[in-house]
Design an enzyme around this catalytic site. Structure first.
Site, PDB file in Angstrom:
ATOM      1  CG  ASP A 389      -2.202   0.756   1.014  1.00  0.00           C
ATOM      2  OD1 ASP A 389      -2.253   1.584   0.080  1.00  0.00           O
ATOM      3  OD2 ASP A 389      -3.166   0.518   1.756  1.00  0.00           O
ATOM      4  CD  GLU A 392       0.124   6.414  -3.490  1.00  0.00           C
ATOM      5  OE1 GLU A 392       0.294   6.781  -2.318  1.00  0.00           O
ATOM      6  OE2 GLU A 392      -0.586   5.462  -3.802  1.00  0.00           O
ATOM      7  CG  ASP A 462      -7.430   4.662  -0.834  1.00  0.00           C
ATOM      8  OD1 ASP A 462      -7.381   3.452  -1.135  1.00  0.00           O
ATOM      9  OD2 ASP A 462      -6.694   5.171   0.032  1.00  0.00           O
TER      10      ASP A 462
END
Length: 776
Positions: A389, A392, A462
């Site tokens: 997760d 980025e 998300d």
């Protein structure tokens, strides 16, 4: 970025052009020249791929690419010089360099103009980047007025054609920044820069403008069409390994399972309901409180026996994803070790208030440390896949000086967009070195060019739970795929579903409609995965068998499993032939411009045209069927001629789904998990109306022995004129391979049964690996 100009020096091609003929030097791969205070080098990496490398004269810059792994081939090329320009030609393309201006342009061998830089358009602007004298760099090009382009990673702008955009290519949650585009003229361009980059396309130019770059560095590739360009991009940046068979089933997730008992109970409930399931995902906080964020160990209160949890999942014939993040809270031993070795990036990442810092993913020693903790704390338990997760990564409480952070490879600003590539590469490489018995599978929230070589399946982030967002997922996925990365997925129903909680959550009819339509779309993506916050998404949360919301989900999960042989063969095409799962209509029908900007339909593999329902209350949908083929309605068997727009009724239990005439589709058995039954009694569906070809691929399902030749291929050929199906000699072998099997042939028609089941078998025969032909 606030630029501190150490000199107002802008090197623009075209200043003080000499009237005299310019000289150049031939190299082993092309030519180099000096013009307008700039070194220009054009190098053929293959007959199809050319690198253009420019830097200010006198610069000693020698760049080692993070994305490109291909090395230049030895090849023959011709050079023609007329004094003003020099043209280097391979057997496929020609690159012309203007020796006065440095402008580079490309033509096909038939003389067709493909692509050109704009005059006077390479610009280096001197800046100070965290104390390092360097440049901001821009390169501009000229495209044809009506030319259509695709790519740029994953942008949530709802557009398939990326013309007319001004986009900051910078990694963010829901956005994937890849400075690459490809054109309907059959070429692609990869701008090899890792800093935030502005892509601009307007009437004046198409350009990449990067915040930091010692050089202008891009690769031009010619593939002749979308699939060909993707193949060239993979040749340049790496091929995609096989995913395990189980990953093509259905995976269930939630934010989050709070105990190991809750997680195992979900798998047990799916088994009790006879709903197929292969993956279960453990999200964050299994390590305890946020001050122990990402400790890569299990909280003894809520996860007291993690080995028993893993073993229980495996005994239930399922597989376990475990989440891991790139950031660590100060209480963790990882944080302390990274800090002591100056391997933390000093800015805040998720979660807020925990003072969590990401590790320096650019440092190979730091990647070693990361894996050592991950391996001892989690991988040693026998888990099956990683959920990486925040790749980025999340960047909160942003300050300008954050981007001045030193990394192993330079300022964070200069390498920011390559963070997911470096992070996932570290995990992949270490797991491959540790074991070849279990294939790496990385679920990741961001990506960069070349990341496909690390077995990543990127999800769309998300995103919100609403209809406009669902619509945008289709062009986002297609442009991602056209950027060279084949594996994509999204949270079924969207991540943030808070707007539906008051109406009953999973029992809210509005959410049920959105979720079921999203699931229909997800059935035809490379990974089918339910996940989200606010509302638990397990099938039994929506109702029970006999109720519409439950029955629709059961239907499409079962459809996913019947497609396993087709999807696994498509995965082999991805690995072995640089293929793709999700393809815009243009990819397969390059002679039908009517489909070039269609952002609501796509091909799934080579057989299926999918037109997801993306509007609330939609009872019918207009669908364009590409010309040059006939199309079978999957649900009814009705045959429709291509080259027209039709209206299809869309009751809740139906997603418009069409199969191209000439397709051969293997149909798997009804199972509860991917390996429950062998494919020894396989249905082979033939969609007549054109000749067909299909390769059934099989291997050990979850090892890397296929890389050593442990796999088999069985080629099916359909002659539509003679109505003869030929099954060629089986090629290859592997441990556990079926020596003999039964094929049940179905000639699909309106009268011969339709949909998932109820097909009438036209002919059955035994096959032992030797060529045979059957008349139908």
């Amino acid at each position: 970025m606030k630029r501190k100009f150490i000199a107002v020096v802008t090197l623009l091609l075209g200043y003080q052009i000499s009237a005299q003929a310019q000289s150049f030097q031939k190299t082993s791969q092309g030519i180099r020249t000096v013009t307008q205070s700039m070194n220009v080098e054009v190098s053929f990496y293959s007959p199809n791929i050319v690198r253009v490398f420019k830097k200010p004269e006198g610069s000693q810059q020698k760049k080692e690419s993070l994305a490109v792994i291909k090395r230049p081939e030895k090849l023959k090329f011709d050079i023609k010089n007329n004094g003003q320009t020099v043209t280097i030609s391979s057997s496929v393309i020609a690159a012309t360099v203007n020796l006065k201006t440095g402008k580079v342009s490309f033509d096909a061998q038939n003389g067709k103009k493909l692509f050109t830089e704009k005059d006077n358009s390479t610009r280096f602007t001197a800046i100070n980047d965290a104390g390092n004298p360097t440049y901001a760099v821009k390169q501009a090009y000229l495209l044809d007025k009506e030319e259509i382009i695709y790519g740029l990673g994953q942008q949530q702008n709802g557009k398939l054609n990326q013309r007319g955009q001004k986009l900051l290519l910078k990694q963010e949650n829901t956005k994937v920044a890849i400075p690459f585009f490809q054109s309907v003229k059959g070429y692609g361009v990869f701008w090899d820069n890792y800093s935030p980059t502005t892509f601009t396309d307007n009437a004046q130019e198409t350009s990449f403008d990067s915040q930091v770059g010692n050089c202008a560095d891009y690769y031009f590739m010619f593939g002749g069409g979308a699939d060909g360009v993707v193949a060239q991009m993979r040749t340049l940046t790496g091929q995609s390994p096989m995913m395990p068979l189980w990953s093509f089933g259905f995976s269930q997730s939630r934010e989050r399972y709070k105990t190991q008992f809750e997680l195992v109970d979900v798998v047990k409930k799916y088994r009790a309901l006879n709903i197929p399931l292969d993956g279960i995902v453990q999200d964050w906080q299994y390590w305890g409180k946020d001050d122990n964020w990402n400790a890569m160990s299990f909280d003894p209160t809520t996860f007291p026996k993690p080995q028993a949890m893993v073993d229980s999942v495996h005994q239930l014939n399922a597989h376990l994803f475990i989440v891991s993040w790139p950031g660590f809270a100060p209480k963790t031993p990882q944080y302390q070790e990274f800090k002591s070795k100056n391997m933390l990036l000093n800015f805040d990442t998720w979660p807020p208030g925990a003072n969590t810092k990401p590790y320096d993913v650019y440092n190979p020693a730091a990647r070693n440390i990361y894996w050592n903790y991950l391996s001892k704390g989690i991988f040693s338990l026998g888990i099956d896949a990683w959920w990486l997760d925040s790749t980025e990564p999340d960047h909160i409480n942003v300050k300008e000086q954050d981007f001045d952070q030193p990394t192993y490879l330079g300022s964070y600003r200069s390498v920011e967009n390559a963070f997911p590539l470096q992070h996932t590469g570290g995990v992949y490489d270490h797991q491959r070195a540790a074991s070849s018995k279990k294939r790496v599978l990385l679920l990741t929230r961001s990506a960069f060019a070349g990341q496909q070589r690390y077995a990543t399946n990127t999800w769309s982030g998300d995103v919100g739970s609403n209809w406009p967002t669902l619509q945008k997922q289709i062009p986002a996925a297609l442009n991602f795929s056209l950027s060279g990365l084949p594996y994509w997925n999204g949270d079924i129903g969207g991540f943030f579903a808070g707007d539906f909680v008051k109406g009953g959550g999973a029992k809210n009819p509005d959410f049920q409609e959105l979720y079921n339509r999203w699931m229909q779309f997800a059935t035809f993506t490379p990974l089918m995965r339910s996940h989200g916050t606010d509302i638990p998404r397990e099938i039994y949360q929506f109702g029970k068998k006999g109720e519409q919301a439950f029955d629709i989900q059961e239907k499409f999960i079962n459809l996913r499993y019947r497609l396993l042989p087709y999807n696994y063969a498509t995965a082999w095409s991805v690995t072995h032939h640089a293929g793709s799962f999700m393809r815009p209509l243009y990819s397969q029908f390059p002679n039908d411009p009517a489909g070039f900007e269609n952002s609501s339909e796509y091909m799934f593999g080579r057989a299926f045209l999918v037109a997801p329902v993306t509007d609330k209350g939609m009872t019918s949908k207009e669908i364009y069927l590409p010309s040059g083929s006939k199309w079978f309605d999957f649900w009814t068997g009705e045959v429709v001629k291509g080259g027209q727009t039709i209206k299809r009724e869309t009751p809740m239990e139906i997603v418009p789904l069409y199969v191209k005439a000439g397709s051969i589709v293997p149909w798997g058995p009804k199972v509860q998990y991917s390996t429950e039954k062998k494919w020894d009694d396989l249905e082979i569906r033939i969609y007549p109306g054109d000749n067909g070809d299909f390769v059934l691929y099989e291997d050990e399902n979850d090892s890397y022995n296929y890389e050593k030749g442990a796999f088999s291929e069985i080629r099916f050929k359909w002659n539509d004129a003679t109505k003869i199906l030929t099954v060629e000699d089986r090629k290859g072998e592997f441990k556990g391979m079926l020596g003999q099997r039964k094929f049940n042939i179905v000639m699909v028609s309106r009268q011969n049964g339709t949909g998932i089941d109820n097909q009438k078998i036209n002919k059955s025969f035994m096959y032992s690996g030797r060529k045979l032909s059957v008349k139908l």
